[in-house]
Design a protein around this motif. Structure first.
Motif, PDB file in Angstrom:
ATOM      1  N   TRP A 184      14.241   2.149 -24.367  1.00  0.00           N
ATOM      2  CA  TRP A 184      13.257   1.999 -25.448  1.00  0.00           C
ATOM      3  C   TRP A 184      13.954   1.746 -26.783  1.00  0.00           C
ATOM      4  CZ3 TRP A 184      13.135   4.953 -29.847  1.00  0.00           C
ATOM      5  CH2 TRP A 184      12.057   4.702 -30.724  1.00  0.00           C
ATOM      6  N   THR A 188      13.607  -1.597 -29.138  1.00  0.00           N
ATOM      7  CA  THR A 188      13.014  -1.365 -30.461  1.00  0.00           C
ATOM      8  C   THR A 188      13.954  -1.827 -31.560  1.00  0.00           C
ATOM      9  OG1 THR A 188      11.814   0.554 -29.604  1.00  0.00           O
ATOM     10  CG2 THR A 188      12.001   0.371 -31.987  1.00  0.00           C
ATOM     11  N   THR A 191      14.189  -5.423 -32.028  1.00  0.00           N
ATOM     12  CA  THR A 191      12.863  -5.918 -32.440  1.00  0.00           C
ATOM     13  C   THR A 191      12.170  -6.751 -31.358  1.00  0.00           C
ATOM     14  OG1 THR A 191      13.649  -7.947 -33.532  1.00  0.00           O
ATOM     15  CG2 THR A 191      13.602  -5.952 -34.873  1.00  0.00           C
ATOM     16  N   GLY A 193      10.470  -5.220 -28.568  1.00  0.00           N
ATOM     17  CA  GLY A 193       9.222  -4.472 -28.455  1.00  0.00           C
ATOM     18  C   GLY A 193       8.304  -4.923 -27.346  1.00  0.00           C
ATOM     19  N   TYR A 194       8.666  -4.668 -26.084  1.00  0.00           N
ATOM     20  CA  TYR A 194       7.810  -5.053 -24.957  1.00  0.00           C
ATOM     21  C   TYR A 194       6.482  -4.294 -24.954  1.00  0.00           C
ATOM     22  CZ  TYR A 194      11.783  -7.500 -22.895  1.00  0.00           C
ATOM     23  OH  TYR A 194      12.812  -8.362 -22.676  1.00  0.00           O
ATOM     24  N   GLY A 195       6.495  -3.072 -25.452  1.00  0.00           N
ATOM     25  CA  GLY A 195       5.266  -2.275 -25.481  1.00  0.00           C
ATOM     26  C   GLY A 195       5.011  -1.481 -24.231  1.00  0.00           C
ATOM     27  N   VAL A 198       5.687   3.525 -25.446  1.00  0.00           N
ATOM     28  CA  VAL A 198       5.219   3.684 -26.832  1.00  0.00           C
ATOM     29  C   VAL A 198       5.159   5.164 -27.184  1.00  0.00           C
ATOM     30  CG1 VAL A 198       3.354   3.200 -28.459  1.00  0.00           C
ATOM     31  CG2 VAL A 198       3.825   1.591 -26.608  1.00  0.00           C
ATOM     32  N   SER A 208      10.496   5.579 -34.561  1.00  0.00           N
ATOM     33  CA  SER A 208      10.432   4.182 -34.088  1.00  0.00           C
ATOM     34  C   SER A 208      10.343   3.208 -35.258  1.00  0.00           C
ATOM     35  CB  SER A 208       9.245   3.999 -33.141  1.00  0.00           C
ATOM     36  OG  SER A 208       8.023   4.130 -33.821  1.00  0.00           O
ATOM     37  N   SER A 209       9.634   3.599 -36.326  1.00  0.00           N
ATOM     38  CA  SER A 209       9.565   2.757 -37.532  1.00  0.00           C
ATOM     39  C   SER A 209      10.940   2.621 -38.168  1.00  0.00           C
ATOM     40  CB  SER A 209       8.581   3.361 -38.540  1.00  0.00           C
ATOM     41  OG  SER A 209       7.298   3.469 -37.987  1.00  0.00           O
ATOM     42  N   MET A 212      13.071   0.233 -36.116  1.00  0.00           N
ATOM     43  CA  MET A 212      12.739  -1.176 -36.367  1.00  0.00           C
ATOM     44  C   MET A 212      13.407  -1.688 -37.636  1.00  0.00           C
ATOM     45  SD  MET A 212       8.696  -1.173 -35.438  1.00  0.00           S
ATOM     46  CE  MET A 212       8.117  -0.326 -33.973  1.00  0.00           C
TER      47      MET A 212
END
Length: 270
Positions: A184, A188, A191, A193-195, A198, A208-209, A212
């Motif tokens: 993950w 992340t 960038t 970000g498969y999603g 979460v 996580s922010s 990024m």
């Protein structure tokens, strides 16, 4: 063995009309074989033309095998060719088909033949492209130590961040293990970000922010390192053997006395 010297000039060099014609035909054969390999992986096309693709695949493999053996035969130093970059690529271009006799799916690796298309630079005599490629390679070598340290730091951040997220999310919401959490962290920070994983907690979302934002810096740093080294390589000077004045490495003639420069470089490019 005059015929071997003639064949050597045709197969290994492109100064003659026959040599250039041989290389152009070879490039077209490589392109067609790669196209067939790619189309063979499409289920609808494969079900209709399976036999034709199979026969075509073996046709090209036999053809490239004969070419590979011919190169060994006419080469003055066969082992030097076999263990060279091009010798290795030429061998890789034929091995997957033979492997597919024992292991299913290996024939799709025939797309490695695309590396053989790099010969187009030799055919077209694009000396400038060869010079630019050398500048880029020199820059990569010069920056390899810095980039190595940088990626070690990134690896440390990824492992640390993955472990923290595993603890924060309490092993839930997809963070079932530390390796899964590291995965993950990688997608992340890059960038992507498969999603598929979460964070659901407030702290997890905050981390996580932050990850990024770090990702943008991580992308920029190696680019900057390589750019600086490319700039250094581009600005290198060469000394004129006649007047000892400095001139850019890309110059063919001295701007002070008119002496021809880069003679050794051109010999390598030809």
């Amino acid at each position: 063995m005059a015929y071997r010297e003639k064949l050597y000039k045709i197969v290994f060099e492109s100064d003659t009309r026959a040599g250039k014609l041989f290389d152009v035909w070879l490039l077209w054969l490589i392109l067609v074989s790669i196209t067939i390999t790619i189309l063979d992986s499409v289920p609808n096309i494969n079900s209709t033309l399976k036999l034709q693709f199979y026969l075509a695949e073996w046709f090209f493999t036999i053809l490239f095998s004969v070419e590979y053996l011919l190169r060994i035969f006419i080469s003055p130093k066969p082992f030097r060719y076999i263990f060279s970059f091009w010798g290795f690529i030429d061998l890789l271009a034929i091995l997957p088909t033979f492997f597919s006799l024992f292991f299913y799916g290996y024939h799709y690796l025939l797309v490695v033949r695309i590396f053989r298309l790099l010969r187009v630079f030799r055919i077209l005599k694009l000396a400038r492209f060869n010079r630019e490629a050398r500048i880029l390679l020199d820059a990569l070598k010069a920056s390899s130590y810095k980039i190595g340290i940088f990626f070690s730091a990134v690896l440390t951040i990824v492992v640390l961040m993955g472990t923290i997220m595993y603890v924060v999310e309490s092993g839930e919401n997809g963070f079932s293990s530390i390796p899964q959490s590291i995965y993950w962290a990688i997608i992340t920070i890059t960038t992507v970000g498969y999603g598929d994983i979460v964070p659901h907690t407030v702290l997890g979302k905050f981390i996580s922010s932050f990850a990024m934002l770090i990702g943008y810096a991580i992308i920029a740093v190696p680019t900057g390192i390589i750019t600086v080294e490319v700039g250094k390589s581009t600005n290198k000077k060469q000394k004129c053997p006649m007047c000892n004045k400095l001139a850019p490495t890309s110059a063919n003639y001295c701007s002070y006395c008119g002496t021809k420069l880069n003679q050794n470089s051109h010999e390598r490019d030809s």
